[in-house]
Every structure is written in C-alpha cells, then in structure tokens.
Scaffold this motif. Structure first.
Motif, PDB file in Angstrom:
ATOM      1  N   SER A   1     -30.123  -6.060  43.902  1.00 37.79           N
ATOM      2  CA  SER A   1     -28.952  -5.273  44.283  1.00 37.79           C
ATOM      3  C   SER A   1     -29.364  -3.869  44.736  1.00 37.79           C
ATOM      4  O   SER A   1     -28.834  -3.356  45.730  1.00 37.79           O
ATOM      5  CB  SER A   1     -28.002  -5.195  43.079  1.00 37.79           C
ATOM      6  OG  SER A   1     -26.847  -4.499  43.426  1.00 37.79           O
ATOM      7  N   ALA A   2     -30.329  -3.261  44.040  1.00 38.27           N
ATOM      8  CA  ALA A   2     -30.757  -1.911  44.405  1.00 38.27           C
ATOM      9  C   ALA A   2     -31.403  -1.885  45.780  1.00 38.27           C
ATOM     10  O   ALA A   2     -31.146  -0.983  46.589  1.00 38.27           O
ATOM     11  CB  ALA A   2     -31.726  -1.378  43.351  1.00 38.27           C
TER      12      ALA A   2
ATOM     13  N   GLN B   1     -30.868  -6.779  39.211  1.00 40.23           N
ATOM     14  CA  GLN B   1     -30.762  -5.327  39.461  1.00 40.23           C
ATOM     15  C   GLN B   1     -31.681  -4.875  40.597  1.00 40.23           C
ATOM     16  O   GLN B   1     -31.289  -4.048  41.417  1.00 40.23           O
ATOM     17  CB  GLN B   1     -30.984  -4.530  38.183  1.00 40.23           C
ATOM     18  CG  GLN B   1     -32.276  -4.798  37.412  1.00 40.23           C
ATOM     19  CD  GLN B   1     -33.483  -4.057  37.963  1.00 40.23           C
ATOM     20  OE1 GLN B   1     -33.327  -3.117  38.698  1.00 40.23           O
ATOM     21  NE2 GLN B   1     -34.664  -4.507  37.603  1.00 40.23           N
TER      22      GLN B   1
ATOM     23  N   TYR C   1     -28.686  -2.135  48.276  1.00 36.90           N
ATOM     24  CA  TYR C   1     -27.893  -0.912  48.304  1.00 36.90           C
ATOM     25  C   TYR C   1     -28.589   0.158  49.148  1.00 36.90           C
ATOM     26  O   TYR C   1     -27.960   0.854  49.936  1.00 36.90           O
ATOM     27  CB  TYR C   1     -27.678  -0.429  46.867  1.00 36.90           C
ATOM     28  CG  TYR C   1     -27.094   0.949  46.790  1.00 36.90           C
ATOM     29  CD1 TYR C   1     -25.788   1.193  47.215  1.00 36.90           C
ATOM     30  CD2 TYR C   1     -27.851   2.021  46.333  1.00 36.90           C
ATOM     31  CE1 TYR C   1     -25.265   2.460  47.174  1.00 36.90           C
ATOM     32  CE2 TYR C   1     -27.328   3.287  46.292  1.00 36.90           C
ATOM     33  CZ  TYR C   1     -26.035   3.509  46.709  1.00 36.90           C
ATOM     34  OH  TYR C   1     -25.514   4.758  46.686  1.00 36.90           O
ATOM     35  N   ARG C   2     -29.940   0.260  48.993  1.00 35.08           N
ATOM     36  CA  ARG C   2     -30.686   1.262  49.750  1.00 35.08           C
ATOM     37  C   ARG C   2     -30.892   0.862  51.204  1.00 35.08           C
ATOM     38  O   ARG C   2     -31.266   1.692  52.029  1.00 35.08           O
ATOM     39  CB  ARG C   2     -32.056   1.492  49.092  1.00 35.08           C
ATOM     40  CG  ARG C   2     -31.987   2.161  47.742  1.00 35.08           C
ATOM     41  CD  ARG C   2     -33.383   2.523  47.268  1.00 35.08           C
ATOM     42  NE  ARG C   2     -34.227   1.353  47.108  1.00 35.08           N
ATOM     43  CZ  ARG C   2     -34.449   0.736  45.941  1.00 35.08           C
ATOM     44  NH1 ARG C   2     -33.911   1.188  44.837  1.00 35.08           N
ATOM     45  NH2 ARG C   2     -35.220  -0.320  45.881  1.00 35.08           N
ATOM     46  N   GLY C   3     -30.695  -0.402  51.521  1.00 32.54           N
ATOM     47  CA  GLY C   3     -30.748  -0.830  52.918  1.00 32.54           C
ATOM     48  C   GLY C   3     -32.138  -1.051  53.467  1.00 32.54           C
ATOM     49  O   GLY C   3     -32.405  -0.719  54.619  1.00 32.54           O
TER      50      GLY C   3
ATOM     51  N   GLY D   1     -20.463  -6.442  47.765  1.00 35.94           N
ATOM     52  CA  GLY D   1     -20.757  -5.204  47.060  1.00 35.94           C
ATOM     53  C   GLY D   1     -21.830  -4.350  47.688  1.00 35.94           C
ATOM     54  O   GLY D   1     -22.253  -3.380  47.094  1.00 35.94           O
ATOM     55  N   HIS D   2     -22.297  -4.712  48.900  1.00 35.07           N
ATOM     56  CA  HIS D   2     -23.437  -4.001  49.472  1.00 35.07           C
ATOM     57  C   HIS D   2     -23.129  -3.552  50.891  1.00 35.07           C
ATOM     58  O   HIS D   2     -23.253  -4.332  51.821  1.00 35.07           O
ATOM     59  CB  HIS D   2     -24.681  -4.890  49.417  1.00 35.07           C
ATOM     60  CG  HIS D   2     -25.054  -5.252  48.013  1.00 35.07           C
ATOM     61  ND1 HIS D   2     -24.531  -6.343  47.369  1.00 35.07           N
ATOM     62  CD2 HIS D   2     -25.847  -4.630  47.111  1.00 35.07           C
ATOM     63  CE1 HIS D   2     -25.014  -6.383  46.140  1.00 35.07           C
ATOM     64  NE2 HIS D   2     -25.800  -5.363  45.951  1.00 35.07           N
ATOM     65  N   PRO D   3     -22.744  -2.278  51.067  1.00 33.15           N
ATOM     66  CA  PRO D   3     -22.318  -1.798  52.388  1.00 33.15           C
ATOM     67  C   PRO D   3     -23.410  -1.910  53.456  1.00 33.15           C
ATOM     68  O   PRO D   3     -23.100  -2.049  54.636  1.00 33.15           O
ATOM     69  CB  PRO D   3     -21.976  -0.322  52.143  1.00 33.15           C
ATOM     70  CG  PRO D   3     -21.986  -0.109  50.684  1.00 33.15           C
ATOM     71  CD  PRO D   3     -22.680  -1.234  50.033  1.00 33.15           C
ATOM     72  N   GLU D   4     -24.689  -1.859  53.058  1.00 28.82           N
ATOM     73  CA  GLU D   4     -25.771  -1.876  54.052  1.00 28.82           C
ATOM     74  C   GLU D   4     -26.126  -3.296  54.499  1.00 28.82           C
ATOM     75  O   GLU D   4     -26.942  -3.470  55.403  1.00 28.82           O
ATOM     76  CB  GLU D   4     -27.027  -1.223  53.477  1.00 28.82           C
ATOM     77  CG  GLU D   4     -26.893   0.259  53.170  1.00 28.82           C
ATOM     78  CD  GLU D   4     -26.803   1.102  54.438  1.00 28.82           C
ATOM     79  OE1 GLU D   4     -27.473   0.750  55.418  1.00 28.82           O
ATOM     80  OE2 GLU D   4     -26.038   2.081  54.434  1.00 28.82           O
TER      81      GLU D   4
END
Lengths: 95, 312
Positions: free
Chosen positions: B122-123, B119, B126-128, B185-188
């Motif tokens: 992934s977080a 987690q 996600y925040r880049g 799953g991670h756009p950044e």
C-alpha cells in the motif's frame, strides 16, 4: 570444497541460467511420459503455453517434449483440444 | 513500449523463467510466473517476497530466472521495489548509468500482498513508484503446508481451519477482496487488473499494459494449487477456467480509472461444479455450498455480470 575467501560470491549472488537451470533437474519426478501423436497434432500451441515447466517446444518437426525437466503433470494431455497427447507409464520405457 | 500480443503464434518464444525449479508438478503459480516473465521480456528485474515462488524456485545456489531476481522478506516486497525504482531513477538522472529503466516486477503470493505484505504494498502505491506488483493467489500459505490466508475462500479446509464436529465448514470467514481494496484507496494507481492462468493471452497482455502504464500497477492472478486444493496435477488449467465460469473469480481491469470487464462467461455455472473437484471442499454440506453460491453471486453483481444461478 575449498574456495578462497575472495572467490565467495558477494551477498549470496549467483549467476543466472540462460536456457535451463541445471541445479534442479526434475525429469526423474515423472511417473507418466507425454507422447505426441503427430498425425493428430494441429500445432495450436495450447500445450506449449500451458506447460508450467517450459518443457514443450514448437520445433520444425512438430511439438517436442523436454524430458530432462518434464515432471509429468499431464496438463498438456488435459488441454489438448484434439487428444494428440497421451500419457504412458514411465516403467514401459527402457531408458 | 511493449506491444499487444494478438495470438499465441505472436507470443514471444523466449523463456525468462526457465525449466528447472522445485515447484510441484502442475503448479499454477509456476505457470503464471512463466507467462509473466515471457510477457515482460529481457529488461526485467523480479522481486520475490517469501512465498512459494521464492521457496520452491530457489534451490541451493541457483534459481530458474534468466533475468535478475532478488529476494525480499514477506513483509516488504513493495518497499524493496520502491528502493530499486528510486535508485534507477536517480542514477539515470545523474548519468551514472546508461542502462534503460527496467521493468520492476514484484511476484508476491497472497500472504505477501493481502496479508503480511499489505503495508509495504500500500505504501509503495501511495507514493506512486513505477512498479508492477503481481499478487498470485493460490488461496493459502502453501509453502509452509497449506495454512489459511485472508484470500482462502469460505468453507475451505486448511491445516489452520480443519473441518470437524464443532466447525463443520472448515474456514468460517469470507475472503478478502484485495483488488477492490487496491483500486479504491490509492490515488496514484495507474493500472489494475485481475487475470487467470487459464486465459494466457489475456494475462500476458495485462502484464504488458501494467508495464506500459509508467506508474504503480497491480495485477491479481488466480493460480490454482493442486497440492493445497487437493485436485489432480493435470487439472490446473481446467480449475482456473471453472473458477471464472462459476463466478468464483472475475476478470476485469481498471485503466486510468476506467473500469472494464475483460471476460464475460457465456453461461454462469453453479459453484458446485467448481468445488466438487477439490478435496479441500469435500466436507461441505448443501447449506455451506449455498453460502458459497451467495458469495459468488455477490461478487458477480459487483462487477456487473448478470447472476443466473440463484442461491437459496
């Protein structure tokens, strides 16, 4: 051990080693010692890059083993493309 | 910007992961750590979530890093790295430091990335945040005595998946595919790659590309473990090579969304050649080996390598 409270490192901070970590000397683990046959060695550096303990160095006189830390895993002997490294039982040496 | 390393002679001579650590003789994760530190250079901060590369490297009051290193719990490698990155950015913006922005590298095991640490990883992605997250995969929880992890392959013996009369194959589940999970799953995400310690130049260059990407980068490194997989300590590099040559591990990268296969073996060998050298697979029957062959073929197909060893 007597350290005054002011000298106790903050939050478990300890100094970084520069070239070797003398807090964990691992040379005594070794049961087989790597020996180099300098005539066969081509100094391709494959053993140097494959040593997990950073215990092989390319010196001007050829490859050198750092026996203070070498654990005797034998990867160098295994990866050498010309068979220039052999492993000799540690008990064969006097030192 | 870190330059591409063209040959072994051009590789940096300096060590930042210095000799003097408690890892086993022939340790695969220790070897890849050394290569990563070499490629990253002096302006680096390492984070060690709990795992072999924390436990076996730190002895009382000392550690083998010539660069700053900090411990994080196994759950929160990504979170601690995010904090360090955000603090550096803020301090540079407010001119509170004249330090150059460092390479922030998380060195997490497969437990600290694919399982317990998932987690936080992934977080952070996600925040880049501008970090490089390395998951070194020795396919088990090795520092506590070889327990099964989500990346342990099918059929492997571990203390939590022993082979016996009821479950003859040991581990029954197929492993989790962490790099694909991270990739989709991670756009950044800026850079993602898989690497193996048996291909040191490839590994070091992927570390450098990840650090140059200026954003969240993920590197998945295959690191054979002589103790956990039960093979002789001198076969670590050979085992890494065999994993790639048999299709059990694939080398590829994803750079700004562009997928590229970075190494294609000339000839794919049967997985049997890889598993017969490892004690953890010694109990496998032919039908189990066929299942592993199917698994390897499936992964090869996914990355676009032609399958040449058929599974029955």
């Amino acid at each position: 051990m007597s350290i005054s409270p002011n000298e106790v490192p903050f939050a478990g901070t300890v100094p970084s080693p520069k070239t070797e970590n003398e807090g964990m000397i691992t040379g005594s683990w070794r049961t087989r010692r790597p020996i180099l046959d300098a005539d066969k060695c081509t100094e391709c550096l494959i053993c140097w890059i494959s040593c997990p303990d950073s215990s092989i160095k390319a010196a001007s006189s050829g490859m050198e083993f750092n026996l203070k830390y070498c654990k005797g895993c034998g990867i160098c002997n295994e990866v050498c493309p010309v068979g220039a490294i052999s492993l000799v039982p540690e008990l064969d040496f006097e030192d | 910007m870190l330059e591409e390393i063209k040959s072994l002679r051009k590789a940096p001579e300096e060590e930042y992961y210095v000799p003097g650590h408690r890892t086993c003789a022939g340790c695969g994760p220790a070897l890849q750590y050394r290569l990563v530190a070499k490629a990253a250079g002096p302006n680096t901060i390492f984070l060690g979530p709990t795992g072999c590369m924390y436990v076996a490297n730190t002895s009382y009051g000392c550690g083998p890093w010539a660069v700053p290193w900090i411990h994080a719990q196994i759950t929160n490698g990504g979170a601690v790295a995010s904090g360090i990155e955000a603090a550096y950015k803020a301090m540079i913006r407010k001119h509170k430091t004249d330090a150059e922005f460092p390479n922030i590298i998380v060195m997490a095991g497969d437990g600290g990335s694919a399982d317990i640490g998932l987690q936080a990883l992934s977080a952070a992605f996600y925040r880049g945040h501008n970090i490089l997250f390395i998951a070194y995969d020795n396919e088990s929880y090795a520092n506590t005595g070889i327990q099964t992890s989500p990346t342990t392959p099918y059929g492997a013996w571990t203390t939590f998946s022993p082979a016996g009369p009821v479950i003859p194959e040991g581990k029954k589940l197929m492993p989790k595919d962490l790099p694909k999970m991270m990739a989709h799953g991670h756009p950044e995400l800026k850079y993602l790659a898989t690497a193996s310690l048996a291909y040191p130049l490839d590994l070091m260059n992927k570390v450098r590309r990840g650090l140059n990407a200026q954003g969240p980068s993920f590197l998945y490194v295959h690191a054979p473990c002589p103790k956990g997989w039960s093979f002789p300590a001198d076969k670590t590099v050979e085992m890494g090579k065999l994993a790639v040559e048999t299709g059990m591990f694939q080398l590829y990268e994803l750079n700004e969304g562009q997928y590229k296969l970075t190494y294609q073996p000339k000839e794919i060998k049967p997985v049997e050649e890889y598993i017969k050298l490892q004690g953890r697979f010694s109990h496998l029957q032919p039908e189990h080996i066929q299942k592993l062959q199917q698994f390897a073929n499936g992964r090869l197909k996914e990355v676009g390598i032609e399958v040449s060893v058929p599974a029955q």
